[in-house]
Design a protein around this motif. Structure first.
Motif, mmCIF file in Angstrom:
data_model
loop_
_atom_site.group_PDB
_atom_site.id
_atom_site.type_symbol
_atom_site.label_atom_id
_atom_site.label_comp_id
_atom_site.label_asym_id
_atom_site.label_seq_id
_atom_site.Cartn_x
_atom_site.Cartn_y
_atom_site.Cartn_z
ATOM 1 N N SER A 50 -33.031 -36.427 -50.563
ATOM 2 C CA SER A 50 -32.553 -35.411 -49.611
ATOM 3 C C SER A 50 -33.485 -34.200 -49.602
ATOM 4 C CB SER A 50 -31.137 -34.950 -49.972
ATOM 5 O OG SER A 50 -30.238 -36.021 -49.838
ATOM 6 N N TYR A 107 -30.749 -37.371 -40.387
ATOM 7 C CA TYR A 107 -30.746 -38.024 -41.704
ATOM 8 C C TYR A 107 -29.366 -38.589 -41.987
ATOM 9 C CZ TYR A 107 -31.341 -38.451 -46.808
ATOM 10 O OH TYR A 107 -31.396 -38.906 -48.101
ATOM 11 N N ASP A 109 -27.311 -40.133 -44.534
ATOM 12 C CA ASP A 109 -27.324 -40.274 -45.986
ATOM 13 C C ASP A 109 -26.372 -41.395 -46.399
ATOM 14 O OD1 ASP A 109 -28.015 -39.637 -48.532
ATOM 15 O OD2 ASP A 109 -27.319 -37.557 -48.446
ATOM 16 N N ARG A 225 -31.250 -34.739 -60.831
ATOM 17 C CA ARG A 225 -30.236 -33.744 -60.457
ATOM 18 C C ARG A 225 -29.430 -33.293 -61.677
ATOM 19 N NH1 ARG A 225 -27.028 -36.491 -56.971
ATOM 20 N NH2 ARG A 225 -28.159 -35.750 -55.153
HETATM 21 MG MG MG Z 1 -29.109 -37.123 -51.088
#
Ligand code: MG
Ligand code: ATP
Length: 271
Positions: A50, A107, A109, A225
């Motif tokens: 992302s 986008y 996702d 993350r």
């Molecule tokens: Mg993502």
């Protein structure tokens, strides 16, 4: 008829998103965008897909419209629907239609989550036609020349039940993503969370151990993350062991043995 009441500017990213190139994905994506090739980004959760799309939208100076897909999503959620208001019915464009009209990068996702009858609405947009039929409204939207479709795909969760049809897959170019190699990941974690390189290095070491457990009790390794989360907590004064437990152990597994294994890895570096 078409309501271009949307200001594309609201979808433009003005501030450069922080993104470290892992391979040569920036120039490859630019080349793909140059020919408006629909793109598929594949890779495990939390590895930078992302962020990469945000960065590319910023670099190419194009608006970005992101849609988080799920299995309850219908084609109308993407293309739009009639709404009732005081004057009767009013057509409301969905995010895909808006993107096609204004020339945004759209986008989608986790597109594998969407049902196949939802996914097929992207077909005419992703071949030479570059059109989007709004059947209910009786309009054929021609995509703006700048429009591009990008989807993400997490091969880890892929099952026979949940996969894209070949006729969908074969409309995209693909880029593989993965967790960055050690030195780069240390630098990302340290910059993103504003902590020292030494601490970031320890977090990455723990992640490497956990990533070896993928398929041996863990469905997914610790993502970049989660490392950033751990680093942020440490940066704000939380004890390192507690921070690691909160971000790199608890969310990942409920299995007591696996938790012990992960906590032991944390102990090795922060105990
Ligand atoms: Mg993502
Ligand atoms: N190459 C990179 N440059 C800068 N930051 C990165 C990079 N890779 C990962 N990150 C960091 O990792 C975090 C998670 O990345 P991101 O949200 O893009 O993951 P994702 O691949 O989209 O995951 P998901 O599949 O779960 O949506 C980002 O917020 C960022 O802090």
């Amino acid at each position: 008829m078409s309501d271009l009441t949307v200001d594309p500017q609201q979808y433009v990213i003005n501030k450069e998103p922080y993104y470290e190139e892992v391979n040569t994905e920036i120039s490859l994506y630019e080349a793909a965008y140059g020919v408006r090739m629909p793109m598929m980004l594949k890779g495990p959760t939390g590895c930078g897909k992302s962020r990469f799309v945000e960065y590319m939208a910023w670099k190419l100076k194009k608006p970005l419209i992101t849609v988080a897909c799920n299995e309850d999503m219908t084609a109308s959620d993407l293309v739009g629907r009639f709404l009732l208001d005081k004057d009767g019915t009013k057509w409301q464009d969905g995010p895909l239609t808006t993107a096609a009209r204004i020339g945004a990068i759209c986008y989608l996702d986790e597109v594998v989550e969407a049902r196949q009858d939802t996914t097929v609405v992207i077909h005419p947009l992703t071949d030479h036609r570059r059109t989007l039929p709004l059947d209910k409204k009786g309009e054929l939207v021609e995509a703006h020349p700048d429009f591009q479709l990008v989807i993400s795909y997490n091969p880890g969760y892929q099952s026979l039940m949940k996969d894209l049809k070949q006729s969908t897959k074969q409309r995209f170019g693909g880029l593989d993503f993965d967790y960055p190699e050690e030195e780069l990941e240390v630098s990302i974690v340290s910059k993103e969370a504003g902590i020292d390189v030494e601490t970031a290095g320890k977090l990455v070491q723990i992640a490497h151990r956990a990533r070896n457990l993928k398929g041996h009790g863990l469905d997914e390794g610790i993502s970049t993350r989660l490392l950033v989360y751990a680093a942020q907590l440490i940066g704000s004064g939380v004890d390192a062991e507690v921070a690691c437990s909160m971000t790199m152990v608890t969310p990942l597994t409920d299995d007591p043995d696996m938790r012990d294994t992960l906590n032991a890895a944390v102990q090795t570096f922060f105990g």
